[in-house]
Motif scaffolding. Structure first.
Motif, PDB file in Angstrom:
ATOM      1  N   MET A  64      -6.124  -6.273  -4.092  1.00  0.00           N
ATOM      2  CA  MET A  64      -5.765  -4.998  -4.663  1.00  0.00           C
ATOM      3  C   MET A  64      -4.255  -4.834  -4.780  1.00  0.00           C
ATOM      4  O   MET A  64      -3.764  -4.376  -5.782  1.00  0.00           O
ATOM      5  N   TYR A  65      -3.527  -5.214  -3.710  1.00  0.00           N
ATOM      6  CA  TYR A  65      -2.066  -5.148  -3.734  1.00  0.00           C
ATOM      7  C   TYR A  65      -1.508  -6.550  -3.514  1.00  0.00           C
ATOM      8  O   TYR A  65      -1.862  -7.204  -2.542  1.00  0.00           O
ATOM      9  N   ASP A  66      -0.636  -6.984  -4.403  1.00  0.00           N
ATOM     10  CA  ASP A  66       0.036  -8.269  -4.240  1.00  0.00           C
ATOM     11  C   ASP A  66       1.457  -8.098  -3.718  1.00  0.00           C
ATOM     12  O   ASP A  66       1.961  -8.938  -2.998  1.00  0.00           O
ATOM     13  N   THR A  67       2.103  -6.994  -4.123  1.00  0.00           N
ATOM     14  CA  THR A  67       3.488  -6.739  -3.736  1.00  0.00           C
ATOM     15  C   THR A  67       3.632  -5.273  -3.347  1.00  0.00           C
ATOM     16  O   THR A  67       3.327  -4.382  -4.137  1.00  0.00           O
ATOM     17  N   ILE A  68       4.103  -5.047  -2.125  1.00  0.00           N
ATOM     18  CA  ILE A  68       4.271  -3.692  -1.593  1.00  0.00           C
ATOM     19  C   ILE A  68       5.741  -3.482  -1.268  1.00  0.00           C
ATOM     20  O   ILE A  68       6.386  -4.343  -0.669  1.00  0.00           O
ATOM     21  N   LEU A  69       6.258  -2.335  -1.667  1.00  0.00           N
ATOM     22  CA  LEU A  69       7.639  -1.955  -1.358  1.00  0.00           C
ATOM     23  C   LEU A  69       7.612  -0.777  -0.402  1.00  0.00           C
ATOM     24  O   LEU A  69       6.946   0.231  -0.663  1.00  0.00           O
ATOM     25  N   VAL A  70       8.332  -0.891   0.695  1.00  0.00           N
ATOM     26  CA  VAL A  70       8.491   0.229   1.619  1.00  0.00           C
ATOM     27  C   VAL A  70       9.961   0.626   1.628  1.00  0.00           C
ATOM     28  O   VAL A  70      10.850  -0.221   1.744  1.00  0.00           O
ATOM     29  N   ALA A  71      10.200   1.921   1.465  1.00  0.00           N
ATOM     30  CA  ALA A  71      11.565   2.454   1.505  1.00  0.00           C
ATOM     31  C   ALA A  71      11.796   3.078   2.871  1.00  0.00           C
ATOM     32  O   ALA A  71      10.922   3.772   3.402  1.00  0.00           O
ATOM     33  N   THR A  72      12.956   2.825   3.433  1.00  0.00           N
ATOM     34  CA  THR A  72      13.233   3.342   4.769  1.00  0.00           C
ATOM     35  C   THR A  72      14.637   3.916   4.858  1.00  0.00           C
ATOM     36  O   THR A  72      15.557   3.465   4.174  1.00  0.00           O
ATOM     37  N   ASP A  73      14.769   4.929   5.707  1.00  0.00           N
ATOM     38  CA  ASP A  73      16.083   5.464   6.059  1.00  0.00           C
ATOM     39  C   ASP A  73      16.229   5.563   7.575  1.00  0.00           C
ATOM     40  O   ASP A  73      17.171   6.131   8.085  1.00  0.00           O
ATOM     41  N   GLY A  74      15.239   5.008   8.285  1.00  0.00           N
ATOM     42  CA  GLY A  74      15.281   5.014   9.741  1.00  0.00           C
ATOM     43  C   GLY A  74      14.697   6.266  10.377  1.00  0.00           C
ATOM     44  O   GLY A  74      14.665   6.375  11.603  1.00  0.00           O
ATOM     45  N   SER A  75      14.235   7.214   9.578  1.00  0.00           N
ATOM     46  CA  SER A  75      13.659   8.451  10.118  1.00  0.00           C
ATOM     47  C   SER A  75      12.276   8.173  10.704  1.00  0.00           C
ATOM     48  O   SER A  75      11.682   7.110  10.482  1.00  0.00           O
ATOM     49  N   ASP A  76      11.743   9.146  11.435  1.00  0.00           N
ATOM     50  CA  ASP A  76      10.398   9.004  11.997  1.00  0.00           C
ATOM     51  C   ASP A  76       9.366   8.802  10.896  1.00  0.00           C
ATOM     52  O   ASP A  76       8.471   7.969  11.019  1.00  0.00           O
TER      53      ASP A  76
END
Length: 136
Positions: free
Chosen positions: A1-13
């Motif tokens: 279903m997913y081949d490439t996943i992007l996670v965005a982070t700023d270090g918050s909880d």
């Protein structure tokens, strides 16, 4: 279903919850996981940041530390990307470049108030992304 996943982070909880969720999804679907941290140069303006010398470097250093933390705590390989600019635009641009099937990000970041259910960056990404978005 997913081949490439992007996670965005700023270090918050909330971003840390998103990282955990994205890692679980990447592991479940045997997907490539990318993590992005964006130094928000629109908040201060690039000219101000470059004139003050070390501030931009410090912000980039913080981003690198956060991305290293994501890589260290993930049980899948992570491709880390550090960018500068407007966060929602950079997230969308990188997602398009890697042909992400999914974007995962916190529902609100470090600057969101406690009563906000959806922060401004998350709201703009959800509204403008040309792909599915999960907020955590």
């Amino acid at each position: 279903m997913y081949d490439t996943i992007l996670v965005a982070t700023d270090g918050s909880d909330a971003a840390n919850r998103a990282v955990d969720h994205a890692t679980d999804l990447a592991s479940s679907f045997d997907a490539d996981l990318h993590a992005i941290y964006v130094v928000d140069t629109t908040r201060y303006g690039r000219p101000v940041l470059s004139e003050t010398g070390g501030i931009l470097g410090e912000l980039e250093g913080r981003g690198e530390e956060i991305l290293e933390d994501v890589t260290a705590r993930s049980d899948v390989d992570v491709t880390a990307e550090l960018r500068s600019g407007r966060p929602d635009e950079e997230i969308d641009s990188y997602a398009a470049a890697i042909k992400a099937d999914l974007v995962v990000l916190g529902n609100r970041g470090l600057e969101s108030g406690p009563n906000e259910h959806l922060g401004s960056v998350a709201e703009r990404v959800v509204r403008t992304a040309g792909r599915p978005v999960i907020t955590a």
